[in-house]
Design a protein around this motif. Sequence first.
Motif, PDB file in Angstrom:
ATOM      1  N   UNK A 166      -4.602  87.252 103.598  1.00 52.80           N
ATOM      2  CA  UNK A 166      -4.478  88.291 104.225  1.00 52.80           C
ATOM      3  C   UNK A 166      -5.605  89.371 104.532  1.00 52.80           C
ATOM      4  N   UNK A 167      -6.574  89.221 103.796  1.00 54.31           N
ATOM      5  CA  UNK A 167      -7.665  89.779 104.035  1.00 54.31           C
ATOM      6  C   UNK A 167      -8.480  89.660 105.305  1.00 54.31           C
ATOM      7  N   UNK A 168      -8.722  88.046 105.609  1.00 52.08           N
ATOM      8  CA  UNK A 168      -9.126  87.646 106.813  1.00 52.08           C
ATOM      9  C   UNK A 168      -8.201  87.465 107.897  1.00 52.08           C
ATOM     10  N   UNK A 169      -6.938  87.508 107.660  1.00 54.55           N
ATOM     11  CA  UNK A 169      -5.858  87.368 108.639  1.00 54.55           C
ATOM     12  C   UNK A 169      -4.902  88.388 108.530  1.00 54.55           C
ATOM     13  N   UNK A 170      -5.377  89.671 108.973  1.00 50.83           N
ATOM     14  CA  UNK A 170      -4.465  90.797 108.953  1.00 50.83           C
ATOM     15  C   UNK A 170      -3.088  90.686 109.209  1.00 50.83           C
ATOM     16  N   UNK A 171      -1.957  91.077 108.686  1.00 53.83           N
ATOM     17  CA  UNK A 171      -0.707  91.066 109.117  1.00 53.83           C
ATOM     18  C   UNK A 171      -0.386  92.346 109.915  1.00 53.83           C
ATOM     19  N   UNK A 172       0.448  92.374 110.960  1.00 53.83           N
ATOM     20  CA  UNK A 172       0.985  93.395 111.641  1.00 53.83           C
ATOM     21  C   UNK A 172       1.824  94.489 110.771  1.00 53.83           C
ATOM     22  N   UNK A 173       1.675  95.954 110.860  1.00 49.18           N
ATOM     23  CA  UNK A 173       2.305  96.754 110.038  1.00 49.18           C
ATOM     24  C   UNK A 173       3.752  96.523 109.870  1.00 49.18           C
ATOM     25  N   UNK A 174       4.370  95.938 110.955  1.00 51.82           N
ATOM     26  CA  UNK A 174       5.705  95.828 111.040  1.00 51.82           C
ATOM     27  C   UNK A 174       6.296  94.664 110.075  1.00 51.82           C
ATOM     28  N   UNK A 175       5.311  93.917 109.646  1.00 50.45           N
ATOM     29  CA  UNK A 175       5.675  92.881 108.394  1.00 50.45           C
ATOM     30  C   UNK A 175       5.911  93.628 107.113  1.00 50.45           C
ATOM     31  N   UNK A 176       4.972  94.642 106.901  1.00 51.88           N
ATOM     32  CA  UNK A 176       4.920  95.379 105.746  1.00 51.88           C
ATOM     33  C   UNK A 176       5.962  96.433 105.784  1.00 51.88           C
ATOM     34  N   UNK A 177       6.270  97.088 106.797  1.00 48.50           N
ATOM     35  CA  UNK A 177       7.104  98.426 106.695  1.00 48.50           C
ATOM     36  C   UNK A 177       8.495  98.009 107.406  1.00 48.50           C
ATOM     37  N   UNK A 178       8.537  97.108 108.333  1.00 46.82           N
ATOM     38  CA  UNK A 178      10.066  97.013 108.792  1.00 46.82           C
ATOM     39  C   UNK A 178      10.733  95.691 108.445  1.00 46.82           C
ATOM     40  N   UNK A 179      10.034  94.632 108.124  1.00 47.49           N
ATOM     41  CA  UNK A 179      10.300  93.458 107.824  1.00 47.49           C
ATOM     42  C   UNK A 179      10.326  92.480 109.014  1.00 47.49           C
ATOM     43  N   UNK A 180       9.924  93.045 110.087  1.00 38.33           N
ATOM     44  CA  UNK A 180       9.988  92.471 111.255  1.00 38.33           C
ATOM     45  C   UNK A 180       8.874  91.434 111.052  1.00 38.33           C
ATOM     46  N   UNK A 181       8.969  89.914 111.569  1.00 41.24           N
ATOM     47  CA  UNK A 181       8.078  88.980 111.541  1.00 41.24           C
ATOM     48  C   UNK A 181       7.835  88.840 113.030  1.00 41.24           C
ATOM     49  N   UNK A 182       6.583  89.073 113.758  1.00 42.90           N
ATOM     50  CA  UNK A 182       6.374  88.435 115.175  1.00 42.90           C
ATOM     51  C   UNK A 182       6.466  86.972 115.046  1.00 42.90           C
ATOM     52  N   UNK A 183       6.826  86.392 116.240  1.00 42.86           N
ATOM     53  CA  UNK A 183       6.993  84.900 116.381  1.00 42.86           C
ATOM     54  C   UNK A 183       5.527  84.283 115.944  1.00 42.86           C
ATOM     55  N   UNK A 184       4.560  84.954 116.204  1.00 42.72           N
ATOM     56  CA  UNK A 184       3.329  84.093 116.029  1.00 42.72           C
ATOM     57  C   UNK A 184       3.036  84.015 114.342  1.00 42.72           C
ATOM     58  N   UNK A 185       3.659  84.780 113.614  1.00 43.82           N
ATOM     59  CA  UNK A 185       3.443  84.870 112.291  1.00 43.82           C
ATOM     60  C   UNK A 185       4.657  84.136 111.410  1.00 43.82           C
ATOM     61  N   UNK A 186       5.720  83.780 112.301  1.00 42.61           N
ATOM     62  CA  UNK A 186       7.051  83.243 111.575  1.00 42.61           C
ATOM     63  C   UNK A 186       6.527  81.877 110.583  1.00 42.61           C
ATOM     64  N   UNK A 187       5.538  81.314 111.039  1.00 43.60           N
ATOM     65  CA  UNK A 187       5.112  79.890 110.221  1.00 43.60           C
ATOM     66  C   UNK A 187       4.100  80.354 109.350  1.00 43.60           C
ATOM     67  N   UNK A 188       3.893  81.451 109.202  1.00 44.23           N
ATOM     68  CA  UNK A 188       2.640  81.800 108.164  1.00 44.23           C
ATOM     69  C   UNK A 188       3.133  82.655 107.053  1.00 44.23           C
ATOM     70  N   UNK A 189       4.194  83.590 107.480  1.00 46.31           N
ATOM     71  CA  UNK A 189       4.480  84.244 105.973  1.00 46.31           C
ATOM     72  C   UNK A 189       6.148  84.130 105.794  1.00 46.31           C
TER      73      UNK A 189
END
Length: 106
Positions: free
Chosen positions: A71-94
């Motif tokens: 996650x240092x090389x591939x930053x996650x959107x703040x929503x993953x950390x703060x709201x638990x929302x996972x954007x579609x493009x990250x659903x298979x990653x986290x």
Amino acid sequence: MEEIAIAGQIMLPLGGSVVMMDYVNWQNRSWLVPIWIEAVAGGQIRPLRLVAPRMAPGFAAPPGPEFLQMFQQMPLPESVYEQGHIPDEFANIVVVVENPPVFRTA
């Protein structure tokens, strides 16, 4: 409920800055803890959510926090950390576990 301890911290990009985020070891893998919530009574602190890299079916996460460094090389959107929302493009990653059945003593 299972008691856990903070295993360490990892430096991660978040928004336009860099933050130190706690991680814990639970279910034989390391998880990021973006937000801790305090119980009203009892001196327990619980993670609002846990975040970890998603593994392919049939593969186990390697032990230790080194895998979280992706996650240092591939930053996650703040929503993953703060709201638990996972954007579609990250659903298979986290994988995000909301309100996990763990706590630590304050």
